[in-house]
Scaffold this motif. Structure first.
Motif: not given
Ligand code: BMP
Length: 236
Positions: A117-131
């Motif tokens: 998920l983190v790799k995909l987020a990086d590729e498509i340009g979305v920041d990831i925030i974890g709880i």
């Protein structure tokens, strides 16, 4: 991505305030009028807008897509769908989050298996925030795994974590353990008991407020008070 866009808006507006746009209990017409009013009134004081399941369920993705398109030059948009599923489902949802125009997505971390998920987020340009720690009283299981969740957040190199503003001791601990490039987002202010500025003082980077502003008769007044308290906490 590292929240570049969010930090840019935060610096421009001298604000660490993010609104949780939870529109609960409004008729269809009131809903849209109130959203437009909030978005237009708060543009100089609020750096981000968090949209979650309440709005997605009530209005659907097309409404949200259009809302983001209208305001994307003024706010940073966070999708709070609290992803907590197996990898292929999380990744499918993330593609849709991107498609709606969001800048960031909030995910749970306890389910594990999030490298993809983190790799995909990086590729498509979305920041990831974890709880890592929720704000409500009943979130006792988080206490048991808090340190592990923090270590996992570091390992994954997420862009930010959520730690409830009602639990400043955990904000302090998170700030100690995490590098400065992982931002701390704190919800739980006013309605859930934390004071504006309190989370920032403990080491959080952004404060998230929903009902106290969204349902207020004078949202601008409350937002101003919050931003002043945040500036006081940051700059004295
Ligand atoms: P309010 O200020 O109305 O209490 O809203 C808080 C917002 O932050 C809600 O959108 C909620 O989903 C979110 N939130 C929270 O309150 N505590 C958490 O631990 C994590 C959250 O995402």
């Amino acid at each position: 991505m590292s929240l570049e866009e969010l930090w840019r808006r935060a610096h421009e507006k001298k604000s660490r305030l993010i609104i949780a746009l939870d529109m609960i209990g409004y008729s269809n017409q009131e809903f849209e009028e109130k959203v437009n009013l909030l978005m237009n009134t708060l543009r100089e004081l609020v750096c981000g807008i968090k949209i979650g399941l309440p709005m997605l369920i009530t209005k659907g993705p097309e409404y949200i897509r259009q809302l983001i398109a209208r305001y994307k030059n003024e706010y940073y948009f966070i999708a709070d769908l609290k992803l907590a599923d197996v990898p292929h489902i999380n990744e499918y949802v993330l593609h849709n989050i991107k498609e709606m125009g969001f800048n960031a997505a909030i995910t749970h971390l306890f389910q594990g298996g999030l490298r993809g998920l983190v790799k995909l987020a990086d590729e498509i340009g979305v920041d990831i925030i974890g709880i890592v720690m929720m704000s409500h009283e009943g979130s006792v299981l988080f206490v048991k795994v808090f340190n592990e969740l923090l270590e996992y957040a570091k390992l994954l190199k997420v862009d930010g974590v959520v730690v409830g503003a009602t639990k400043p001791a955990y904000i302090i601990k998170a700030r100690e353990i995490l590098n400065k490039d992982i931002a701390i987002f704190s919800p739980g202010i006013i309605y859930q008991g934390a004071e504006p500025g309190q989370a920032i003082r403990a080491g959080a980077d952004f404060e998230i407020i929903g009902r106290a502003i969204v349902n207020s008769k004078n949202p601008l007044k409350i937002a101003k008070e919050v931003v002043l308290a945040e500036r006081e906490a940051l700059y004295g």
